[in-house]
Design an enzyme around this catalytic site. Structure first.
Site, PDB file in Angstrom:
ATOM      1  NE  ARG A  37      45.511  28.107  35.736  1.00  0.00           N
ATOM      2  CZ  ARG A  37      44.676  28.902  35.078  1.00  0.00           C
ATOM      3  NH1 ARG A  37      44.837  29.125  33.793  1.00  0.00           N
ATOM      4  NH2 ARG A  37      43.664  29.456  35.706  1.00  0.00           N
ATOM      5  CE  LYS A 198      32.072  48.914  35.930  1.00  0.00           C
ATOM      6  NZ  LYS A 198      31.628  48.753  34.556  1.00  0.00           N
ATOM      7  N   GLY A 355      40.760  36.120  39.974  1.00  0.00           N
ATOM      8  CA  GLY A 355      41.324  37.166  39.117  1.00  0.00           C
ATOM      9  C   GLY A 355      42.410  38.001  39.755  1.00  0.00           C
ATOM     10  N   GLY A 378      37.043  31.996  37.461  1.00  0.00           N
ATOM     11  CA  GLY A 378      35.588  31.797  37.385  1.00  0.00           C
ATOM     12  C   GLY A 378      35.088  30.750  38.360  1.00  0.00           C
TER      13      GLY A 378
HETATM   14  P1  AMP Z   1      37.625  43.266  39.987  1.00  0.00           P
HETATM   15  O1  AMP Z   1      38.110  42.707  38.664  1.00  0.00           O
HETATM   16  O2  AMP Z   1      36.181  43.550  40.028  1.00  0.00           O
HETATM   17  O3  AMP Z   1      38.122  42.439  41.164  1.00  0.00           O
HETATM   18  O4  AMP Z   1      38.297  44.709  40.113  1.00  0.00           O
HETATM   19  C1  AMP Z   1      39.669  44.909  40.225  1.00  0.00           C
HETATM   20  C2  AMP Z   1      39.961  46.314  39.783  1.00  0.00           C
HETATM   21  O5  AMP Z   1      39.275  47.227  40.610  1.00  0.00           O
HETATM   22  C3  AMP Z   1      41.415  46.658  39.891  1.00  0.00           C
HETATM   23  O6  AMP Z   1      41.924  46.876  38.601  1.00  0.00           O
HETATM   24  C4  AMP Z   1      41.438  47.942  40.719  1.00  0.00           C
HETATM   25  O7  AMP Z   1      42.295  48.928  40.195  1.00  0.00           O
HETATM   26  C5  AMP Z   1      40.013  48.416  40.623  1.00  0.00           C
HETATM   27  N1  AMP Z   1      39.642  49.265  41.759  1.00  0.00           N
HETATM   28  C6  AMP Z   1      39.680  48.924  43.049  1.00  0.00           C
HETATM   29  N2  AMP Z   1      39.309  49.961  43.813  1.00  0.00           N
HETATM   30  C7  AMP Z   1      39.027  51.005  42.995  1.00  0.00           C
HETATM   31  C8  AMP Z   1      38.597  52.322  43.187  1.00  0.00           C
HETATM   32  N3  AMP Z   1      38.374  52.808  44.411  1.00  0.00           N
HETATM   33  N4  AMP Z   1      38.398  53.113  42.103  1.00  0.00           N
HETATM   34  C9  AMP Z   1      38.636  52.605  40.879  1.00  0.00           C
HETATM   35  N5  AMP Z   1      39.039  51.353  40.623  1.00  0.00           N
HETATM   36  C10 AMP Z   1      39.245  50.555  41.665  1.00  0.00           C
END
Ligand code: AMP
Length: 398
Positions: A37, A198, A355, A378
């Site tokens: 940054r 998710k 992120g 964000g």
């Molecule tokens: P996010 O913060 O929603 O972008 O999610 C990122 C996280 O999703 C990372 O820590 C990954 O390890 C996890 N992730 C990605 N694909 C999978 C999967 N198929 N099963 C479990 N975790 C996952």
């Protein structure tokens, strides 16, 4: 493209320029860790200082919630900033009042000061008008160079833009231009890759993207919910079974908008979430009932890389698998490297952010080759959701 005032043609010589940066850097035991940054902020500061501005830098640091928490002082950041600038940085131990005014008044043209943590005052996050007025006394013009904070209507990100002549800093400008090229006036076909854990955290984002892109690739844990919504048995994979109906609505919205949703056709399936866990490549329709899909499989990777070759623009948020543990980083690394190569060859405009995406692209050694990687978390996500960012709206050409 968002209409905003830039620094082009603005004479800052002899003027007190109050510049909102995001110097909320990682710090441990008073030592600054990753300086990304700071590094990104420095060229904009040098441009203004060399143009004769009296530069007053303001930023938040951590979440002191209105209290003077010593561990959240910006003093170590002032030192790190001076080091990266190769120039001295004066430090004021408050961002308003006598302490700030005396440092600001001591500045010669071209000199730089950093003021203490804005969030030592609770009024900052409340966008309190009296606090805005106190800050505004310290500047003749206001420059916002903190895109990553633009989704918050705080005193230093929104209020000040209404109190002083306001301009986007060079970093903010670069970020807004890159994002504009990717989604507001992009070259088609446009592919979005949305991965991660998710869908519940990314519903608004998916809703906005289906209306704007030609192909929406859903990967990572999120893909499992969409697969399950189509009746695929995803075994013990991460899956939001309560959101199947929501996933079906997104399919419908995509169809109405002529956006193709692309899902994995195979996966790396393991019985435990662990590095080097024994795993099989499995067709997506044959996942074992005690298996977990932890990454996209080779056919999916081939499909995505081929599709990328027909696209002009890529927007990417979220990994395609559990990229922190080998070998479940394979799809993320392969597709990131392919996108990086196409970008280098001038065939693709690639924008990524949010992120874990930055960490994933760094892991793939691809972040430098992308057209633009946003370090804003964000703010980048809210922009992908199609929301108006208050800090950007306040800079609109008046
Ligand atoms: P996010 O913060 O929603 O972008 O999610 C990122 C996280 O999703 C990372 O820590 C990954 O390890 C996890 N992730 C990605 N694909 C999978 C999967 N198929 N099963 C479990 N975790 C996952």
């Amino acid at each position: 493209m968002a209409d905003f005032n830039t620094l082009d043609g603005v004479n800052v010589a002899g003027k007190r320029v109050l510049l909102r940066a995001d110097l909320n850097v990682p710090m441990k035991d008073g030592v600054v860790g990753d300086t990304t940054r700071i590094d990104r902020t420095v060229p904009g500061l040098i441009e203004l200082a060399d143009a004769g501005a009296k530069l007053v830098v303001i930023t938040h640091f951590g979440r002191p919630k209105g209290a003077r928490v010593p561990e959240m002082s910006l003093k170590p950041v002032a030192e790190a900033l001076a080091k990266q600038l190769g120039r001295p940085v004066k430090f004021a131990d408050d961002c308003i009042g006598e302490a700030a005014a005396s440092v600001v008044n001591s500045l010669e043209n071209g000199e730089i000061a950093l003021l203490e943590n804005l969030r030592y005052h609770a009024e900052e996050e409340k966008n309190d008008p009296a606090f805005v007025a106190e800050l505004a006394k310290l500047g003749d013009v206001y420059v916002n160079d903190a895109f990553s904070c633009a989704h918050r209507a705080h005193a230093s990100t929104e209020g000040l833009a209404r109190a002083l002549p306001a301009y986007a800093g060079r970093l903010m400008q670069a970020e807004l231009e890159a994002l504009g090229n990717a989604l507001e006036a992009p070259k088609h076909p446009v592919m979005a890759i949305v991965g991660g854990a998710k869908i519940s955290t990314k519903l608004d984002l998916l809703g906005n993207l289906v209306a704007k892109v030609d192909q929406l690739v859903i990967g990572g844990g999120m893909a499992n919910t969409f697969l399950a919504a189509k009746g695929v048995n995803v075994g013990k994979s991460l899956c939001e079974h309560d959101l199947l109906e929501t996933a079906r609505e997104i399919f419908k919205k995509a169809e109405a908008a002529n956006c193709e949703i692309v899902l994995p056709v195979d996966g790396l399936v393991a019985k435990e979430f662990a590095a080097n866990a024994p795993h099989d490549v499995s067709d997506i329709n044959d996942v074992a009932s005690d298996g977990m899909i932890l990454d996209a499989g080779p056919e999916t990777i081939k499909d995505l890389n081929k599709r990328l070759e027909t696209c002009e623009t890529l927007v990417w948020n979220g990994p395609l698998g559990a990229f922190e543990i080998t070998p479940f980083d394979t799809a993320t690394v392969s597709v990131a490297q392919h996108a990086a190569a196409l970008t280098k060859a001038g065939k693709l405009l690639s924008v990524a952010g949010g992120g874990d995406t930055v960490a994933a692209l760094r892991h793939a050694d691809s972040d430098q080759a992308f057209s633009y990687v946003s370090t804003a978390g964000g703010a980048f996500l809210e922009w992908l959701e199609g929301k108006t960012l208050p800090g950007v709206a306040a800079l609109s050409a008046k």
